[in-house]
Design a protein around this motif. Structure first.
Motif, mmCIF file in Angstrom:
data_model
loop_
_atom_site.group_PDB
_atom_site.id
_atom_site.type_symbol
_atom_site.label_atom_id
_atom_site.label_comp_id
_atom_site.label_asym_id
_atom_site.label_seq_id
_atom_site.Cartn_x
_atom_site.Cartn_y
_atom_site.Cartn_z
ATOM 1 N N ILE A 181 47.048 52.409 2.302
ATOM 2 C CA ILE A 181 45.964 53.017 3.046
ATOM 3 C C ILE A 181 44.642 52.681 2.363
ATOM 4 O O ILE A 181 44.604 52.416 1.156
ATOM 5 C CB ILE A 181 46.168 54.555 3.116
ATOM 6 N N GLU A 182 43.563 52.665 3.109
ATOM 7 C CA GLU A 182 42.259 52.352 2.523
ATOM 8 C C GLU A 182 41.971 53.296 1.354
ATOM 9 O O GLU A 182 42.159 54.513 1.444
ATOM 10 C CB GLU A 182 41.162 52.493 3.581
ATOM 11 N N GLY A 183 41.546 52.725 0.249
ATOM 12 C CA GLY A 183 41.270 53.508 -0.938
ATOM 13 C C GLY A 183 42.455 53.661 -1.872
ATOM 14 O O GLY A 183 42.335 54.254 -2.945
ATOM 15 N N GLY A 184 43.600 53.127 -1.491
ATOM 16 C CA GLY A 184 44.783 53.254 -2.338
ATOM 17 C C GLY A 184 45.167 51.931 -2.959
ATOM 18 O O GLY A 184 44.707 50.880 -2.527
ATOM 19 N N PRO A 185 45.972 51.980 -4.004
ATOM 20 C CA PRO A 185 46.492 53.178 -4.659
ATOM 21 C C PRO A 185 45.446 53.847 -5.545
ATOM 22 O O PRO A 185 44.543 53.184 -6.041
ATOM 23 C CB PRO A 185 47.652 52.646 -5.503
ATOM 24 N N PHE A 186 45.605 55.163 -5.744
ATOM 25 C CA PHE A 186 44.662 55.921 -6.548
ATOM 26 C C PHE A 186 45.002 55.736 -8.027
ATOM 27 O O PHE A 186 46.053 55.216 -8.402
ATOM 28 C CB PHE A 186 44.712 57.399 -6.153
ATOM 29 N N ARG A 246 48.475 54.054 -10.458
ATOM 30 C CA ARG A 246 48.471 52.897 -11.363
ATOM 31 C C ARG A 246 48.860 53.316 -12.786
ATOM 32 O O ARG A 246 49.552 52.582 -13.490
ATOM 33 C CB ARG A 246 47.102 52.228 -11.343
ATOM 34 N N THR A 247 48.439 54.511 -13.193
ATOM 35 C CA THR A 247 48.824 55.008 -14.515
ATOM 36 C C THR A 247 50.328 55.212 -14.593
ATOM 37 O O THR A 247 50.977 54.858 -15.590
ATOM 38 C CB THR A 247 48.091 56.322 -14.821
ATOM 39 N N ALA A 248 50.908 55.785 -13.541
ATOM 40 C CA ALA A 248 52.357 55.990 -13.505
ATOM 41 C C ALA A 248 53.095 54.658 -13.524
ATOM 42 O O ALA A 248 54.139 54.514 -14.177
ATOM 43 C CB ALA A 248 52.742 56.790 -12.271
ATOM 44 N N VAL A 280 50.705 55.713 0.867
ATOM 45 C CA VAL A 280 49.597 56.666 0.773
ATOM 46 C C VAL A 280 49.471 57.297 -0.608
ATOM 47 O O VAL A 280 48.496 57.995 -0.884
ATOM 48 C CB VAL A 280 49.735 57.779 1.837
ATOM 49 N N GLY A 281 50.443 57.076 -1.498
ATOM 50 C CA GLY A 281 50.352 57.688 -2.818
ATOM 51 C C GLY A 281 51.567 57.372 -3.663
ATOM 52 O O GLY A 281 52.398 56.526 -3.305
ATOM 53 N N GLY A 282 51.653 58.046 -4.789
ATOM 54 C CA GLY A 282 52.767 57.866 -5.710
ATOM 55 C C GLY A 282 53.258 59.207 -6.222
ATOM 56 O O GLY A 282 52.506 60.186 -6.272
ATOM 57 N N GLY A 342 54.980 64.351 -11.470
ATOM 58 C CA GLY A 342 53.564 64.058 -11.275
ATOM 59 C C GLY A 342 53.376 63.347 -9.955
ATOM 60 O O GLY A 342 54.330 62.770 -9.404
ATOM 61 N N TYR A 343 52.171 63.360 -9.424
ATOM 62 C CA TYR A 343 51.936 62.746 -8.110
ATOM 63 C C TYR A 343 50.448 62.611 -7.877
ATOM 64 O O TYR A 343 49.618 63.277 -8.517
ATOM 65 C CB TYR A 343 52.552 63.597 -6.991
ATOM 66 N N ASP A 344 50.093 61.718 -6.971
ATOM 67 C CA ASP A 344 48.736 61.688 -6.429
ATOM 68 C C ASP A 344 48.744 61.001 -5.068
ATOM 69 O O ASP A 344 49.711 60.326 -4.689
ATOM 70 C CB ASP A 344 47.738 61.016 -7.393
ATOM 71 N N LEU A 345 47.693 61.241 -4.319
ATOM 72 C CA LEU A 345 47.504 60.632 -3.014
ATOM 73 C C LEU A 345 46.177 59.908 -2.974
ATOM 74 O O LEU A 345 45.204 60.320 -3.627
ATOM 75 C CB LEU A 345 47.506 61.697 -1.902
ATOM 76 N N ALA A 346 46.120 58.818 -2.215
ATOM 77 C CA ALA A 346 44.835 58.204 -1.931
ATOM 78 C C ALA A 346 43.966 59.214 -1.186
ATOM 79 O O ALA A 346 44.479 60.069 -0.441
ATOM 80 C CB ALA A 346 45.031 56.938 -1.092
ATOM 81 N N VAL A 347 42.674 59.121 -1.374
ATOM 82 C CA VAL A 347 41.754 60.117 -0.800
ATOM 83 C C VAL A 347 41.947 60.245 0.709
ATOM 84 O O VAL A 347 41.969 61.357 1.262
ATOM 85 C CB VAL A 347 40.297 59.746 -1.138
#
Length: 360
Positions: A228-233, A237-239, A270-272, A288-293
């Protein structure tokens, strides 16, 4: 990224054909080394699995093998066997190249399915190993290109510490499949490859990220995904970097690493989400987790975390899952609460949340 697909299958087929044609005038009734099949029967097996893998993908098999097999015509000899390997390898290569992203077919290891990359990797590995088994019996050399061995290891053997030099790739693959010895590593008595796990979670699919894809993500690439636009957050990438380092050190454990969050409707990442490693001595694994904005505020993370947590808590030795969250990150706190976690004692001024097994 260490690639796996039609090109690698073509290269593996070419290698097998080249090696086996060098022994076409020898006695193929001899048993292949380490197997109960003759060399001719082993070649028949290779042909059978290549076309079976193609059939699993084209037939969209979901819960069993498509019921057909390849058998050589009566009276077939070594030259015929080599032609069939070449033909069936070409079929699988063509299917892998044309199978849409997200399509999976039944395969028992480890979770009941594999995607096109997984079937390509299995096909490459079957070709390399069984060509070796035949070649050993017939007295010809069968060492394949190092890059093929590296790719097979990265995609199917994520628990194995990778080779440190190109010269060690083939020896590492032989060791990982019980066919050889490596200094400083115990003999492998039983082995099984690992296809990337996929977990359905409503609108989201959690797709296990292989060490090969993680290395690409950590280096700023896409990991072979459409984002998705703006991803990956940044957190994704840290994970991915954590997975890459764990794999390089030989401590990565499949299913306790990173998963990409894929939107089921359109195959957009959309995320990891995933774990900081396998459970500790007390059976606790940290998530742990995150989503693109652009994917936030839609409930994706809650759906994914609930599904991942439910599955993880069924695994042997797991007592609870831990999430540690910044005090001002109320959105993330809402995600864990919706996913069945409860507040626990703070960890160094950070909020802690636990989800326990029903019996813990």
């Amino acid at each position: 990224m260490i690639s796996m697909g039609g090109d690698q299958l073509d290269e593996a087929v070419a290698h097998a054909v080249r090696v086996l044609r060098g022994a076409v005038d020898r006695d193929w009734s001899a048993k292949a080394v380490g197997l109960d099949w003759s060399c001719l029967e082993t070649a028949e097996h290779v042909s059978g699995v290549l076309v079976a893998y193609a059939g699993q993908l084209t037939g969209r098999a979901t819960d069993t093998w498509v019921p057909f097999e390849v058998t050589f015509d009566e009276g077939s000899g070594p030259a015929d066997a080599i032609s069939v390997i070449e033909s069936t390898g070409g079929l699988l290569s063509a299917v892998v190249r044309t199978t849409p992203s997200g399509v999976r077919g039944f395969h028992p290891y480890p979770s009941g399915s594999a995607d096109a990359v997984g079937f390509a990797a299995m096909g490459v590995t079957e070709l390399l190993l069984h060509t070796y088994d035949i070649a050993q019996a017939l007295g010809v050399d069968a060492e394949p290109p190092a890059a093929l061995c590296e790719a097979a290891l990265a995609w199917l053997f994520p628990q194995v510490m990778p080779a440190r030099t190109p010269a060690e790739q083939w020896a590492t693959l032989l060791w990982a499949t019980g066919r050889g010895a490596l200094a400083g590593r115990p003999k492998v008595e039983g082995w099984r490859w690992h296809n990337a796990l996929e977990i359905p979670a409503g609108r989201i699919l959690l797709r296990e990220v292989s060490p090969a894809a993680a290395a690409d993500l950590a280096a700023g690439g896409t990991g072979g995904l459409t984002w998705i636009e703006g991803g990956p957050f940044e957190g994704t990438r840290t994970a991915a970097e954590m997975v890459t380092k764990a794999y390089a050190s030989g401590v990565h454990r499949p299913e306790w690493g990173m998963f990409a969050l894929i939107r089921a409707e359109d195959e957009i990442a959309v995320g990891g989400m995933g774990f900081h490693g396998p459970p500790d001595e007390e059976g606790v694994a940290e998530v742990g987790y995150d989503l693109a904005v652009g994917a936030r505020g839609r409930g994706y993370a809650s759906e994914a975390l609930a599904a991942l947590s439910t599955l993880a808590l069924t695994r042997p030795g797991v007592t609870s899952l831990l999430a540690i969250i910044e005090p001002d990150n109320t959105a993330s706190q809402t995600v864990v609460l919706r996913s069945g976690y409860v507040r626990a004692s703070d960890r160094e001024n950070l909020h802690a949340y636990l989800r326990r097994t029903p019996t813990a």
